[in-house]
Scaffold this motif. Structure first.
Motif, short mmCIF file in Angstrom:
data_model
loop_
_atom_site.label_atom_id
_atom_site.label_comp_id
_atom_site.label_asym_id
_atom_site.label_seq_id
_atom_site.Cartn_x
_atom_site.Cartn_y
_atom_site.Cartn_z
N VAL A 167 14.99 0.22 9.05
CA VAL A 167 15.29 1.20 8.17
C VAL A 167 15.20 1.01 6.75
N PHE A 168 15.24 -0.32 6.24
CA PHE A 168 14.90 -0.90 4.98
C PHE A 168 13.45 -0.87 4.56
N VAL A 169 12.61 -1.01 5.43
CA VAL A 169 11.11 -1.00 5.16
C VAL A 169 10.45 0.54 5.25
N PHE A 211 0.89 -1.39 0.08
CA PHE A 211 -0.01 0.01 -0.05
C PHE A 211 0.93 1.24 -0.17
N ALA A 212 1.88 1.34 0.83
CA ALA A 212 2.78 2.45 0.78
C ALA A 212 3.40 2.56 -0.45
N MET A 213 3.86 1.51 -1.27
CA MET A 213 4.61 1.65 -2.45
C MET A 213 3.82 2.15 -3.65
N GLN A 246 2.90 5.16 6.07
CA GLN A 246 2.61 3.52 6.03
C GLN A 246 3.75 2.78 6.06
N SER A 247 4.73 2.94 5.48
CA SER A 247 6.08 2.26 5.52
C SER A 247 6.48 2.40 6.98
N HIS A 248 6.47 3.38 7.64
CA HIS A 248 6.96 3.56 8.95
C HIS A 248 6.06 2.56 9.89
#
Length: 599
Positions: free
Chosen positions: A117-119, A10-12, A68-70
């Protein structure tokens, strides 16, 4: 990342939508410029308002993508650390010790943080790095296919060079060497700081600081080699992937075709605005390469820990002990052989070629309600016997029984409810005194806690602390003395009131004034329990129901105090040595004053 994959996607998706709106904003800006050039006296309000809306929407969607990614990264961090902690708790204790506290803490903190950090930061950039160039290329193809190919050729050259950079970096294993060098520097810093008392006492920092300097030198050497071999390729690709080379190509080619009448001015302006963003959109690939490579290393280390085989559990619900007896049946054990695997109930694995056996053919029975003392020289196997009972390790050969049941046939929770421990190496959490005593019994009342502390001869000193039972013990109980920590762990075991009690040097830190009271309290509270007492102070085991004497991993003698003394064997020798040690005192010597200094 399966538990958070939906939120990551969803974030992407939001990041891709933001990239599309960003390109739309550049196209609308070109339209506004074209309208102003065509009719300088009129403000093109519709495209201007659309430009404002698309710009704001692109910003909002980009922020939403990172939010969303965080959120996904925080949830993944909690899930991974919880999974790692639960898995490590099920591993054989020998394997945990072999892995080491430092590497395990690095996996559970640093490597999980690297995945966070990656996500959190990379997944929206990853989507944008793919979506933005494709959307930009589509817009340029719609405007003019010649300019689109020109804009594509410049970053293609940059990616070709970057591909060579990645291949060389992979061949040299530079990322792995760089991370290993960094970890060595971090480890040497921790060693230098933690060993400061020893450092100041013995070598004034020369040896330990020398190791730190050597780690720094190795780290510098890796950096220099990496820079020397890959510096030009990295700088070249970074330069080519910036906006200026693409903008210059579009400017020169567009100006040439414009002068030749082969290109409309408005199309040229639109291509300059949109094409400049194409190379800039590809810049995240440079950062993403290193982030993904670091994430792969972290994932590998996390999977290594999660891949460690835990102690096998019996089929639910497992067998139930019939009483509180403990029996060893021809038990042999080797620490080296136990670290890699743990056999099932029927296994009779070997001891390993390079591992000296800690126990060899040990057989005894501790009846329910009896007190069994384990004595012998250091390294004889006494503590090993105590730790095999709750399956901290599994026997290499033979069988350990609790209540008539093989411990490998008893569920872990059931087995741990049978045994309480007081180890020689005490451990207190950075919690209150009451919280440390209540560990394992969260439902215990304050009165229960105080009763256990009184029985362990700890209530008096606890009451004198600034906040009494609410006083913080500090990390590993640093605010308390060794004897105080020991009495708190004894109170913890008393409160648990489990049928089997293992005391591993429980009175090791007791002062002479308090030792007699402490032993008396334990003797009273041990009634009705099966007690295994590991001790070096032989005065604490004289009244034991049976004494097991170990020597070099074997059960050398067995019996009561008087009978063992009469045999004149290992126990008698230990008793004689202990008596001599009690009678030791400083030798008399002449008190010779130092001569007065000569004037």
């Amino acid at each position: 990342m399966d538990p958070v994959r939906g939120r990551i996607r969803f974030a992407m998706g939001l990041a891709c939508a933001s990239a599309a709106l960003s390109v739309l904003s550049l196209a609308l800006l070109a339209q506004v410029l074209h309208a102003l050039l065509a009719a300088p006296g009129q403000w093109p309000w519709p495209p201007m308002l659309a430009l404002l809306g698309s710009t704001v929407a692109a910003y909002v969607l980009r922020q939403a993508a990172f939010n969303q990614s965080h959120y996904a990264a925080f949830r993944l961090e909690v899930l991974l650390r919880s999974q790692l902690a639960a898995h490590v708790a099920r591993l054989p204790l020998g394997r945990v010790q072999a892995l080491g506290a430092g590497p395990l803490s690095k996996v559970m903190f640093d490597d999980v943080k690297a995945l966070h950090v990656f996500v959190a930061d990379s997944t929206p950039l990853y989507a944008r790095a793919y979506a933005a160039p494709l959307i930009t290329l589509a817009a340029l193809l719609w405007l003019d296919w010649r300019l689109a190919l020109a804009a594509l050729a410049v970053p293609a050259l940059g990616f070709a060079v970057m591909g060579l950079l990645m291949r060389k970096s992979s061949e040299l294993n530079m990322n792995e060497r760089y991370n290993a060098a960094r970890e060595q520097v971090a480890a040497s810093i921790v060693e230098f700081v933690q060993a400061m008392p020893v450092v100041r006492t013995f070598d004034s920092g020369s040896a330990s600081f020398g190791r730190y300097q050597a780690a720094l030198a190795a780290y510098l050497a890796v950096l220099k080699e990496w820079y020397a071999r890959l510096g030009f390729s990295a700088r070249f690709s970074m330069t080519v992937l910036s906006a200026l080379p693409t903008l210059a190509a579009l400017l020169w080619l567009g100006g040439w075709w414009l002068a030749a009448g082969k290109l409309a001015f408005s199309v040229w302006v639109a291509a300059l605005l949109i094409g400049a963003g194409m190379a800039e959109a590809m810049m995240p690939f440079m950062v993403l390469y290193h982030l993904i490579d670091a994430a792969k290393l972290s994932i590998h280390r996390i999977q290594q820990v999660l891949g460690e085989p835990p102690l096998p559990e019996p089929p639910a619900p497992g067998e139930q002990p019939q009483d509180a007896s403990v029996a060893f049946e021809n038990v042999s054990f080797s620490y080296g052989a136990s670290e890699g695997s743990a056999g099932d109930a029927g296994s009779t694995g070997g001891e390993g070629k390079d591992a000296a056996p800690a126990l060899q053919g040990v057989s005894f029975t501790a009846p329910a309600g009896s007190v069994t003392a384990l004595v012998g020289p250091s390294g004889a196997g006494k503590s090993t016997v105590a730790r095999l009972i709750p399956r901290f390790w599994d026997a290499s050969q033979g069988c350990v029984r609790v209540g008539g049941c093989d411990v490998r046939r008893i569920a872990s929770d059931t087995l741990m409810r049978q045994v309480a421990f007081v180890f020689q190496d005490t451990f207190l959490f950075a919690d209150t005194i009451a919280g440390n005593i209540r560990l394992g019994c969260p439902e215990a009342t304050q009165q229960d806690v105080e009763n256990a502390a009184r029985a362990a001869q700890a209530h008096e000193f606890i009451s004198e602390l600034p906040q009494g039972y609410d006083t913080l013990a500090g990390e590993r109980g640093v605010f308390l003395s060794g004897g105080q920590r020991q009495r708190i762990t004894i109170a913890r075991a008393i409160l648990q009131n489990r049928p089997i009690l293992v005391l591993d040097e429980a009175t090791a830190f007791a002062d002479p004034e308090n030792e007699a009271a402490l032993v008396a309290a334990l003797s009273e509270l041990m009634k009705g329990k099966t007690v295994l007492l590991v001790a070096h102070r032989l005065s604490t085991v004289e009244d034991a129901d049976q004494i097991l004497v170990f020597e070099q991993g074997r059960l050398a003698e067995q019996g009561r105090h008087e009978a063992l003394l009469a045999q004149g064997g290992v126990y008698a020798r230990l008793w004689q040595s202990w008596q001599q040690a009690r009678q030791w005192s400083l030798p008399a010597h002449e008190n010779t004053a130092c001569p007065a200094p000569q004037p």
